[in-house]
Design an enzyme around this catalytic site. Sequence first.
Site, PDB file in Angstrom:
ATOM      1  N   ASP A  16      16.963 -33.753-100.611  1.00 28.18           N
ATOM      2  CA  ASP A  16      15.398 -33.976-101.450  1.00 28.18           C
ATOM      3  C   ASP A  16      15.184 -36.018-100.852  1.00 28.18           C
ATOM      4  O   ASP A  16      15.804 -36.615-101.377  1.00 28.18           O
ATOM      5  CB  ASP A  16      15.669 -34.218-102.916  1.00 28.18           C
ATOM      6  CG  ASP A  16      14.866 -33.856-103.811  1.00 28.18           C
ATOM      7  OD1 ASP A  16      14.041 -34.801-102.945  1.00 28.18           O
ATOM      8  OD2 ASP A  16      15.659 -34.284-104.696  1.00 28.18           O
TER       9      ASP A  16
ATOM     10  N   GLU B 263      11.589 -42.725-104.206  1.00 23.49           N
ATOM     11  CA  GLU B 263      12.224 -42.139-105.445  1.00 23.49           C
ATOM     12  C   GLU B 263      13.915 -42.906-104.898  1.00 23.49           C
ATOM     13  O   GLU B 263      14.789 -43.709-105.593  1.00 23.49           O
ATOM     14  CB  GLU B 263      12.803 -40.911-105.138  1.00 23.49           C
ATOM     15  CG  GLU B 263      13.310 -40.291-106.519  1.00 23.49           C
ATOM     16  CD  GLU B 263      13.100 -39.367-106.963  1.00 23.49           C
ATOM     17  OE1 GLU B 263      12.403 -37.986-105.972  1.00 23.49           O
ATOM     18  OE2 GLU B 263      14.435 -38.891-107.259  1.00 23.49           O
TER      19      GLU B 263
ATOM     20  N   GLU C 102      15.538 -25.794-110.521  1.00 30.85           N
ATOM     21  CA  GLU C 102      16.000 -27.042-111.019  1.00 30.85           C
ATOM     22  C   GLU C 102      15.473 -26.597-112.329  1.00 30.85           C
ATOM     23  O   GLU C 102      15.287 -27.491-113.278  1.00 30.85           O
ATOM     24  CB  GLU C 102      14.984 -28.176-110.652  1.00 30.85           C
ATOM     25  CG  GLU C 102      15.632 -28.559-109.400  1.00 30.85           C
ATOM     26  CD  GLU C 102      15.185 -30.207-108.919  1.00 30.85           C
ATOM     27  OE1 GLU C 102      14.583 -30.496-109.303  1.00 30.85           O
ATOM     28  OE2 GLU C 102      16.240 -30.671-107.934  1.00 30.85           O
TER      29      GLU C 102
END
Lengths: 640, 640
Positions: free
Chosen positions: B338, B366, B259
């Site tokens: 993820d 998240e 990333e």
Amino acid sequence: MIVDDVHPAWLPEAAFRAIGLRRVRVDGDGPLVETVRAELVGAGATLAEPADLVLALTGSLGEEGFAITRREGVTVVRAGGQAGLLYGFFEVVRMGEAAFTGEWAQRRYAPAMRRRMLDHWDNVDVHPVMGQVERGYAGGSLFWHNGVPRDLARVRSYARLLASVGINAVAINNVNVHRTEAHLLTDRLGEVAAVAAAMRPYGIRVHLSVSFAAPVTLGGLATADPLDGKVRDWWAGTTCEVYETIPDFGGYVVKADSEGQPGPFGYGRSHVDGANMLAGALAPFGGVVHWRAFVYNHRQDWRDRSTDRARAAYETFAPLDGQFRDNVVLQVKHGPMDFQAREPVSPVIAAMPATSVAVELQVTQEYTGQQRHACYLGPMWSEVLRFPLAGEADVATLADELVGVSNVGADPFWTGHPLAQSNLYAFGRLAWDPAADPLRILDEWIDLTFGPAVDRAALHEILDDSWQVYESYTAPLGVGWMVSPGHHYGPDVDGYEYSPWGTYHFADRDGIGVDRTRATGTGFAGQYPQPWSQVFESLDRCPDELLLFFHHVPYGHVLRSGSTVIQHIYDTHIAGAERAVAMRAAWERLAGQVAPDLDERVRERLDEQVRSAAQWRDQINTYFLRKSGVPDTEGRHIYG
Amino acid sequence: MIVDDVHPAWLPEAAFRAIGLRRVRVDGDGPLVETVRAELVGAGATLAEPADLVLALTGSLGEEGFAITRREGVTVVRAGGQAGLLYGFFEVVRMGEAAFTGEWAQRRYAPAMRRRMLDHWDNVDVHPVMGQVERGYAGGSLFWHNGVPRDLARVRSYARLLASVGINAVAINNVNVHRTEAHLLTDRLGEVAAVAAAMRPYGIRVHLSVSFAAPVTLGGLATADPLDGKVRDWWAGTTCEVYETIPDFGGYVVKADSEGQPGPFGYGRSHVDGANMLAGALAPFGGVVHWRAFVYNHRQDWRDRSTDRARAAYETFAPLDGQFRDNVVLQVKHGPMDFQAREPVSPVIAAMPATSVAVELQVTQEYTGQQRHACYLGPMWSEVLRFPLAGEADVATLADELVGVSNVGADPFWTGHPLAQSNLYAFGRLAWDPAADPLRILDEWIDLTFGPAVDRAALHEILDDSWQVYESYTAPLGVGWMVSPGHHYGPDVDGYEYSPWGTYHFADRDGIGVDRTRATGTGFAGQYPQPWSQVFESLDRCPDELLLFFHHVPYGHVLRSGSTVIQHIYDTHIAGAERAVAMRAAWERLAGQVAPDLDERVRERLDEQVRSAAQWRDQINTYFLRKSGVPDTEGRHIYG
């Protein structure tokens, strides 16, 4: 001429060549007349007799009008006011050698709009997400850097560019007035005065966006209720101090009760109460308040089909017509939504005959490619301004003023994309003369900017229909809003579909579009005067390019063009992306004809436009292929 | 006991009541033994004879293990190391009066994982978009405030909480190492040392996330090539200085080539080169490098169906097994994508038999409600850890370590949502004993936190299956990613569908899901050992909850449950939103049984959960109704 380290835009030295060769006489006195004299000297002209060119402050053509004649080898510009003389001077610049050729009778010029204004959405501070200029695509603010005012030479150059196309007012800060910027009204007023001083020699008055809550946030009052005596006193006193510092201050711009900004609704008062209170404070000094009509519920529930954001401004303001003070200008976006690539004209413009109305255009390309895509907006604005909204009266006639959201920043090319300078140019020219042909204006801009030797055809090929090209590869048939939420760049078909912003397309497996008819929809079409109310209401008569704005139709619906909706989507998106490639190829023909830095910048932008247009094409076509299941009749590849 | 102005979490005074009544003897010396003594005194226990409780540093149960017996009215805790004695003490706390009741033979305790670690994604600076703690939902960082270290009393309290559930390592800064935070390795190392000092009394070693580019950005070298001698020297020297300052420093955590973070790929080197170079610098001091396996192409083109993000980690790391140094720990997210609410177990965990592996869980919510939704993750983690990935060997057996991304911040309740404390608790307890029943752990947490008088049934009703409830009203059948881009809160079905992140559902008017079979899809299913490769490959054998992760199926596909995919979507979303309402009602039954501030916080969160769950239900159901055209068989209202 002001020397600067930035691109001269449409006022390069070459643009003054014809004047520079002449003997000139200037009759008259005053600061703007001095500006004209300084321009002439800067251009190399001789102030001497016998004159080839006479600029004379005389006659009765109003403060801003002027006339030009040429007789017996002398070109004569007459103006009733200093500003008119300045505009006459720039008209001679635009004419070039033609101003000094032949003989002709008097040609009279006067602006169609009394105020031709640019609104900057600049902040002093840099917002972590929005940057320094909200919806700005040309670098930081022209006015502030690192929290303090910039060198004003650039501002003066900017004022000169604006004056040369007839702009006479600028609001220098964002209508979303944040904490720091609120202080420009009071303890940071000196910064506004400095900008005003830099712009004054070019006849531009400075306006300021203010927060309706200023009596609370700056004044320490318990309320900002417009009917509260202390509040009125605070505004009166504050405004008095503004005029003591800036005697020709233009006035206030206010975004009230809109997208979270404070306003009179918070105190149970109307927009008339709010606007008139500020107008009262400004009236003794000749100032005006621009009160934005961009009021709608931005916390809508997508599940509630009865609400329609398009209806909101009309519902809020039409009942208030006739109640505003004379120095209130209702500032209405040209369409009912928010600067989409295609919208119908706002019905509010016809609903306020007893109110001063400013039509607001967006020069900054928020929804039209963000100055990464070449998109000449002159034709769009021309369509808007010439639209016969109320019988014989077109939008330009109904409007008292034209306001544009500026596309300028600290970028060396002023506008990020060098070709976006054409939009700034066209805005000014159309504000002066809404009947002007936007392609003729473009030609003028090309001529001034690049000189007569440039391959004009290549530039016209890129720009003439670039707005329609942009429209063709983005949101189809007037539906709008298929952009990435937040920054608004690039495609996201459902990005605003379930949002609180009132921006929906209602696409399902059978069809798409927003039913805004009276018969079966939200009724928005009914806000228009005849014949438009009937035209938009009718599935048969509604123009193709607005079909999905007013109607929900099956994908197989046959357009007036003869194509179906779904095939139209495929065709226009494929053709539009191809046109982006062709625009890049056309630019190649200009190699060696433009400055290397400008060439490099434009190439970089055109590469991005080609990439982005292909992304638009593929996302839109894939989305609708997946949803409709209808294959392309031409059998072209669409990603599944 | 450390007094603090924050919620005591699962260590309120009442939790120490049983110990506080006892006479205690502690045999042994050392800093952690002193911590035990201080805890006992703080709890009100008497250090006196004859003792009711003996804690003795003796025997050979390893550094962290301990045993408890009770004979002749005396409870005896024996531990081979100081940490074991501390863990034994907290086991007695957990047992409460039961620790002093009856007689029983020796019970032995030892952690299943050698390292039980929390990774903080804390920054020193506040990121304008991400905030201070990346993916943090509990206020600012525990460690820094306004750019400088916080008061360490809070850190010490935190270390105590962690020790009480067996955590023995913490990485204190974000794996995305930004400019300011990079300096923690060098000139700001003192701040790390201060945190280490505050945590040391509770047996917790501090680790640091470092940037692979540090030799360039901090060291001024021209390269960070791991095979360059100067780079190796820089890391060796820097690491030596770290250990001079913090002799028990744990090691480095590295997100490399992931990333946008720098890594060995940038120098044409492999992850073995990169990880081993750092491991070499750490080895002389007993430190370890946690090298994250989260490597994939985050600039994927959605139009390219041949790439599959799920395949990436295995393809990158499986060929490298056996080549890493002993003190490299490959840190593998539990699923191949993820931290979605439902993913299959990552095949990487079975692919590295000759490599130390840490399984990474996300305690911070998240993708599971961001600590606004009550979502007890113990059952999810238990499923992961007990999943028999390689024959008899389950994930817990295959893993050497368990790492969790912390859900803690400066919030007075530590975790934003007070009920999210249960996730921190369960993470530690499962890392110690992956075979433990997560509902038994939850019960333990309820008992310690709220005391024995609370309505346990109400809390179980809210939390026991709250993960499945969350799953039921969000993304169906393992497909994932239907969240708002960027912040990841709330539904946006197409939000990641045309993005570069490799996160697609491929829903069209006929069906949905990602074909990851070997036969017709991306082949990801082939990365699993048998039988899972075959199970996931098979449309008939693939578990319903992972169906759309592995297969693209028509909406009418009949699940193993007997329902169709489309009806399952409607049913689960309607039922899930109803369950959110029921959870709120269950909390009402606790009125008066919990502290008012906690009650208020939980109510506010449950209100938001009810609102958000309804929004999820409606957006998901409307999206699929519009796309599939299939009505609900029950005729319930779905917005069109």
